[in-house]
Motif scaffolding. Sequence first.
Motif, PDB file in Angstrom:
ATOM      1  N   GLN A  19       0.846  -1.185   0.000  1.00  0.00           N
ATOM      2  CA  GLN A  19       0.000   0.000   0.000  1.00  0.00           C
ATOM      3  C   GLN A  19       0.884   1.238   0.000  1.00  0.00           C
ATOM      4  N   ALA A  20       0.326   2.351  -0.526  1.00  0.00           N
ATOM      5  CA  ALA A  20       1.071   3.603  -0.569  1.00  0.00           C
ATOM      6  C   ALA A  20       0.074   4.750  -0.718  1.00  0.00           C
ATOM      7  N   ARG A  21       0.556   5.957  -0.426  1.00  0.00           N
ATOM      8  CA  ARG A  21      -0.277   7.161  -0.563  1.00  0.00           C
ATOM      9  C   ARG A  21       0.059   7.823  -1.895  1.00  0.00           C
ATOM     10  N   VAL A  22      -0.978   7.942  -2.748  1.00  0.00           N
ATOM     11  CA  VAL A  22      -0.807   8.586  -4.056  1.00  0.00           C
ATOM     12  C   VAL A  22      -1.836   9.713  -4.167  1.00  0.00           C
ATOM     13  N   GLY A  23      -1.346  10.930  -4.381  1.00  0.00           N
ATOM     14  CA  GLY A  23      -2.254  12.071  -4.512  1.00  0.00           C
ATOM     15  C   GLY A  23      -3.051  12.304  -3.248  1.00  0.00           C
ATOM     16  N   GLY A  24      -2.462  12.030  -2.103  1.00  0.00           N
ATOM     17  CA  GLY A  24      -3.116  12.281  -0.831  1.00  0.00           C
ATOM     18  C   GLY A  24      -4.078  11.202  -0.390  1.00  0.00           C
ATOM     19  N   ARG A  25      -4.180  10.111  -1.143  1.00  0.00           N
ATOM     20  CA  ARG A  25      -5.113   9.034  -0.798  1.00  0.00           C
ATOM     21  C   ARG A  25      -4.364   7.698  -0.720  1.00  0.00           C
ATOM     22  N   VAL A  26      -4.726   6.868   0.249  1.00  0.00           N
ATOM     23  CA  VAL A  26      -4.060   5.570   0.442  1.00  0.00           C
ATOM     24  C   VAL A  26      -4.728   4.517  -0.438  1.00  0.00           C
ATOM     25  N   TYR A  27      -3.907   3.850  -1.240  1.00  0.00           N
ATOM     26  CA  TYR A  27      -4.394   2.773  -2.112  1.00  0.00           C
ATOM     27  C   TYR A  27      -3.677   1.473  -1.763  1.00  0.00           C
ATOM     28  N   ARG A  28      -4.325   0.380  -2.061  1.00  0.00           N
ATOM     29  CA  ARG A  28      -3.747  -0.949  -1.837  1.00  0.00           C
ATOM     30  C   ARG A  28      -3.720  -1.725  -3.152  1.00  0.00           C
ATOM     31  N   MET A  29      -2.666  -2.578  -3.277  1.00  0.00           N
ATOM     32  CA  MET A  29      -2.513  -3.393  -4.481  1.00  0.00           C
ATOM     33  C   MET A  29      -2.001  -4.776  -4.045  1.00  0.00           C
ATOM     34  N   GLY A  30      -2.782  -5.823  -4.353  1.00  0.00           N
ATOM     35  CA  GLY A  30      -2.339  -7.152  -3.937  1.00  0.00           C
ATOM     36  C   GLY A  30      -3.418  -8.197  -4.153  1.00  0.00           C
ATOM     37  N   ASN A  31      -3.329  -9.310  -3.431  1.00  0.00           N
ATOM     38  CA  ASN A  31      -4.324 -10.368  -3.575  1.00  0.00           C
ATOM     39  C   ASN A  31      -5.562 -10.055  -2.734  1.00  0.00           C
ATOM     40  N   ARG A  32      -6.566 -10.918  -2.812  1.00  0.00           N
ATOM     41  CA  ARG A  32      -7.844 -10.607  -2.170  1.00  0.00           C
ATOM     42  C   ARG A  32      -7.733 -10.600  -0.641  1.00  0.00           C
ATOM     43  N   ARG A  33      -6.707 -11.251  -0.111  1.00  0.00           N
ATOM     44  CA  ARG A  33      -6.562 -11.250   1.346  1.00  0.00           C
ATOM     45  C   ARG A  33      -6.193  -9.870   1.879  1.00  0.00           C
ATOM     46  N   LEU A  34      -5.800  -8.972   0.983  1.00  0.00           N
ATOM     47  CA  LEU A  34      -5.429  -7.621   1.392  1.00  0.00           C
ATOM     48  C   LEU A  34      -6.668  -6.751   1.653  1.00  0.00           C
ATOM     49  N   PHE A  35      -7.830  -7.248   1.228  1.00  0.00           N
ATOM     50  CA  PHE A  35      -9.058  -6.449   1.331  1.00  0.00           C
ATOM     51  C   PHE A  35     -10.103  -7.178   2.172  1.00  0.00           C
TER      52      PHE A  35
END
Length: 711
Positions: free
Chosen positions: A469-485
């Motif tokens: 996960q990282a903050r892009v444009g002031g918003r936190v996004y997540r990228m990964g498999n379904r267990r991340l959500f």
Amino acid sequence: MRLLERQHDQHTYRLANLSCADCAAKFEEKVKQSSGVVDAKVNFGASKLTVVGRPLSIEEVETLGAFDNIKVAVEEERETPFWKKSRAIGLIAFSLLLMIAAFWCQMLGTSAALYISLYVAATALGGWETFKKGIPSLLRLDFNMNTLMAVAVSGALAIGYWAEAAVVAFLFGVSESLEAFSMERARRSIRSLMEMAPRRASIRRNGVEQVTNVEDVRVGDTMIVRPGEKIAMDGKIVKGQTAVNEAPITGESVPVDKEPGDEVFAGSLNTSGAIEVEVTKLTEDTTLSKMITLVEEAQEQRAPSQKFVDRFAKVYTPAVMALAVGIGLFPPLLFGAPWQPWIYNALALLIVACPCALVVSTPVAIVSALGNAARNGVLIKGGIHLENVGGLRGIAFDKTGTLTEGRPAVSDIVPLKGRGEDDVLTLAASIEQLSEHPLAEAVVRAARERNLPLKEAKDFEAIPGKGAQARVGGRVYRMGNRRLFEEELFKTAAAENQIQKLRQEGKTVMVLGDGHELIAIIAVADRIRETSRNTLRELKRIGVEKTVMLTGDDRLTAQAFAREVGVDDVRSELLPQEKVAAIQELKKRYDRIAMVGDGINDAPALAAATSGIAMGGAGSDTTLETADIVLMADDLSRLPFTIRLSRSALRVIKQNITSSLVIKAVATVMAFPGWLTLWLAILADMGATLLVTANGMRLLRIQPGKRKGVH
């Protein structure tokens, strides 16, 4: 011997005139008994002596080998054509002329003294090398083949068989020369590897270009390689672009494009542009040097069939010698039979007792097969491994980097909230640009291929086993498999169905989103190698019963891929230790199983298999050391070739052993009723030796892609 090598100094000598496997074994024993020598090993196939302990002078080595005229070879001698450096050929030719003259004198009815003198002279010249080696051995009671032949020829002269003595001496000399020539030709298949790398290199030091011996080149030097020149050292290109023919290393003759940062190997040919190369390895550490060393060491590892022959020969020769003595003595002593014919029969049997054909039957086949494999980019590290791969009933494959290219690429982008593909990919790559995971690299590479500008990512955090996960444009996004959500985010039918569909296609699915909604689904697939499907079909065609894929991928992805590539069975979601267990279970069911992998991550499974086969050994020291067999290029098509070569070698070895034993047995039986003449005995011995040598050398002709083998 390896433990001794670490504890004591090791010294290597290249040998000349080493054409008899039995004599090589006797020479090895003599060296071992020398003062200060801890251990010694004669590599008959490579014509090389390795001494552990005190270094021996050239004079000492040659004195120990004087019984068979074994010499220490210098570089010039190894390059001299065989017919020019063999004095024996001249003596044999003169012997033939004297025999012809003696025969005509006898036919014309000249005095007996004249033609007998000519026959004796022909015997002396034709058997000169034999007498020179055999008589000193006889005085030491060392019964090698030269001793047996010297006794047989001398005995024939003693009982008045002048013509037979001359014919036997001549034919044995011819046999020895042809055998030496044949072994030299088989060894040349390996020695040719040494000649592939140039001995001098153009180096730039302190701004000055100079040509120097490769032994004087240092790591870090800049090597200048012009179009049409061979590359002298391993290194990395620092300037220029070209295409390089890497056939000496990988066996693949199609040139490979190279640019700055790419590796190049000693012995390969620069076909187009001029390049500058930073030297990364000394001459003794290059990939080609390691290949040559491993091929030569492979010949020291005796195959099971060779061990059988060695044991059998130790019993066979003394037994036949004792039988010959019995034939010569017992009928005259016990039954009053005339001495001359029975001594003649005994002498004929002594000639048949020579174990040449039997002893050389296996080494010549092993040397030819190993040399052929190495020239075609397959490194087989011993006769035992050559035999094992021919008996494989099943083959297990790692997936990533073996059946696939090992370089995943983005295959599908599915926006879920009305965004465009480029917008989704830009966001995903902005997050993943700080990750080192192969899937993340695939996403970033896809964005760069589309020339998409990446955004700055802050507060990056890798979440092991799930994603990042990282903050892009002031918003936190997540990228990964379904267990991340959270699981409830997947309850929309469109997202769930799309994920299942992509997984069933054998693709790895990643999800992009934030804490509140899913934004997109991105699928990544590792491309199947172009050669994988054809290789698996060819393995089935040549009789491999079972092909299995072992992978850490989830079940759906693995099964979809297995169907597409054509393997019989798939084992998914495996950890490294579970791959080992799978190999052990397959070994119980199919007896002989190979494991094909990258040689590093799959090392435990490679070690557990009957034959561990590593992909892509070019430039990889670890891979060269790990596996029993190394496919130097990332080319699975070399696998069926290796199995065909092994099976052909096994057939040739069996044919050689059987034919040599049958010929010897028939000749021995013929000695009892007196049907075995001296010239027929030497023809049987010479014929058997030449037959097994020529049969073994047929293995040099087998090539990749050619379905026709040796039968």
